[in-house]
Design a protein around this motif. Structure first.
Motif, short mmCIF file in Angstrom:
data_model
loop_
_atom_site.label_atom_id
_atom_site.label_comp_id
_atom_site.label_asym_id
_atom_site.label_seq_id
_atom_site.Cartn_x
_atom_site.Cartn_y
_atom_site.Cartn_z
N LEU A 135 99.62 138.74 93.00
CA LEU A 135 99.75 140.14 93.37
C LEU A 135 98.36 140.69 93.68
O LEU A 135 97.45 140.61 92.86
CB LEU A 135 100.36 140.95 92.23
CG LEU A 135 101.80 140.61 91.83
CD1 LEU A 135 102.24 141.52 90.67
CD2 LEU A 135 102.74 140.78 93.03
N LEU A 137 95.96 143.82 94.37
CA LEU A 137 95.92 145.22 93.96
C LEU A 137 94.82 145.95 94.71
O LEU A 137 93.74 145.39 94.95
CB LEU A 137 95.66 145.26 92.44
CG LEU A 137 95.35 146.59 91.77
CD1 LEU A 137 96.03 146.63 90.40
CD2 LEU A 137 93.85 146.82 91.59
N GLU A 149 94.48 155.57 87.28
CA GLU A 149 95.50 154.57 87.57
C GLU A 149 96.13 154.76 88.94
O GLU A 149 97.34 154.73 89.09
CB GLU A 149 96.57 154.57 86.49
CG GLU A 149 96.03 154.04 85.17
CD GLU A 149 97.10 153.94 84.09
OE1 GLU A 149 98.29 154.01 84.44
OE2 GLU A 149 96.73 153.80 82.93
N THR A 151 96.60 153.00 91.84
CA THR A 151 96.54 151.67 92.47
C THR A 151 97.91 151.30 93.06
O THR A 151 98.92 151.91 92.74
CB THR A 151 96.17 150.58 91.43
OG1 THR A 151 97.10 150.63 90.35
CG2 THR A 151 94.77 150.78 90.89
N THR A 152 97.88 150.29 93.91
CA THR A 152 99.11 149.79 94.51
C THR A 152 99.02 148.27 94.62
O THR A 152 97.91 147.74 94.67
CB THR A 152 99.34 150.46 95.89
OG1 THR A 152 100.57 150.00 96.43
CG2 THR A 152 98.23 150.12 96.87
N VAL A 153 100.14 147.57 94.61
CA VAL A 153 100.10 146.10 94.69
C VAL A 153 101.02 145.56 95.79
O VAL A 153 102.02 146.19 96.15
CB VAL A 153 100.51 145.41 93.36
CG1 VAL A 153 99.49 145.65 92.27
CG2 VAL A 153 101.89 145.83 92.92
N MET A 166 98.54 149.73 102.11
CA MET A 166 98.06 149.88 100.74
C MET A 166 97.14 151.09 100.62
O MET A 166 97.16 151.81 99.62
CB MET A 166 97.34 148.60 100.27
CG MET A 166 98.30 147.45 100.05
SD MET A 166 97.48 145.92 99.57
CE MET A 166 97.50 146.09 97.78
N ASP A 211 88.85 140.33 90.15
CA ASP A 211 88.67 141.76 90.41
C ASP A 211 87.34 142.02 91.07
O ASP A 211 86.30 141.59 90.56
CB ASP A 211 88.68 142.56 89.09
CG ASP A 211 90.08 142.92 88.64
OD1 ASP A 211 90.89 143.30 89.50
OD2 ASP A 211 90.34 142.80 87.44
#
Ligand code: ADP
Ligand code: MG
Length: 232
Positions: A135, A137, A149, A151-153, A166, A211
């Motif tokens: 996934l 992100l 928070e 964020t999107t995946v 995204m 990350d």
């Protein structure tokens, strides 16, 4: 090839946690990184800083697989002027030792100081989900990632339209697109970075987690300033 080398040298060191020493992995995939060098010792630090300082000092970061959040332990100093590089080197190592006396310290990274005035810190990451696979992100990064928070995946591999979507999907999208008279950031650079990271983790199933935080996005381009990954 360079990417493979980075991962293999980590394996030889018998570690599955990598930090900024894995920066080359990103550049091997065409993700822009700031100018930087990992040094071992004050003298090397001074010499590297001389090369890398463009007038605003340099950034210095402790490099240790045992320290996941460098700034939490005082392991990042920004805007260090030439005359303070040697002392800062010592300080960073001392702080790391105080945090964990037996920490493996690979050295200190000397990094080009980026101008964050017109920049937005974003995060681009990956982790493998047992059900969905890798996934990818994207979201607002830096210190905001935990607080907001936002964020999107998407499941890798991420296509260009998906990467664009995204950006649309996060609430802070207007921040990237020039809200309040700010200059819009290089959105194409962000989209490309999402896709390149997606390609990297697709090519290397041994990367369990990765990350880039932050990916600094400015009007003139993006730069992966910090990276952390876990390998199998
Ligand atoms: P960590 O996440 O381990 O604390 P980072 O490398 O992400 O360490 O650095 C923490 C913060 O320091 C970044 O979010 C950014 O705000 C700032 N910073 C890091 N590197 C640079 C750089 N090269 N130029 C300007 N600011 C930086
Ligand atoms: Mg970071």
């Amino acid at each position: 090839e360079r990417a493979r080398e980075v991962l293999e040298s980590a394996k030889r060191r018998d570690t599955n946690s990598l930090g900024v020493e894995a920066m080359d992995l990103l550049s091997a995939y065409g993700i822009p990184i700031p100018e930087g060098e990992i040094v071992d010792g004050e003298t090397e630090a001074r010499e590297a800083a001389e090369r890398i300082d463009h007038g605003d000092g340099v950034v210095m970061k402790i490099v240790s697989p045992d320290i996941l959040h460098k700034s939490d332990i005082g392991g990042v100093e920004v805007g260090v002027p030439a005359e303070e590089v040697a002392d800062t080197y010592e300080d960073l190592v001392t702080r790391a030792r105080n945090y964990q006396s037996d920490a493996t310290i690979l050295g200190v990274q000397i990094q080009e100081m980026l101008d964050l005035d017109a920049a937005t810190e974003t995060i681009v990451g990956m982790n493998r989900d047992p059900q969905f696979g890798p996934l990818v992100l994207f979201g607002l990064g830096g210190i905001f990632v935990e607080v907001l928070e936002d964020t999107t995946v998407k499941v890798a591999p991420v296509s260009e339209p998906e990467a664009r979507a995204m950006i649309d999907e996060i609430e802070s999208a207007p921040l990237l697109r020039g809200a309040r008279g700010r200059e819009p950031v290089d959105e194409a650079g962000v989209v490309e970075t999402i896709q390149r990271l997606s390609q990297l983790v697709t090519d290397f199933p041994a990367i369990l987690e990765l990350d880039i935080n932050p990916l600094v996005a400015t009007p003139s381009g993006v730069s992966a300033v910090d990276v952390r990954l876990t390998i199998d």
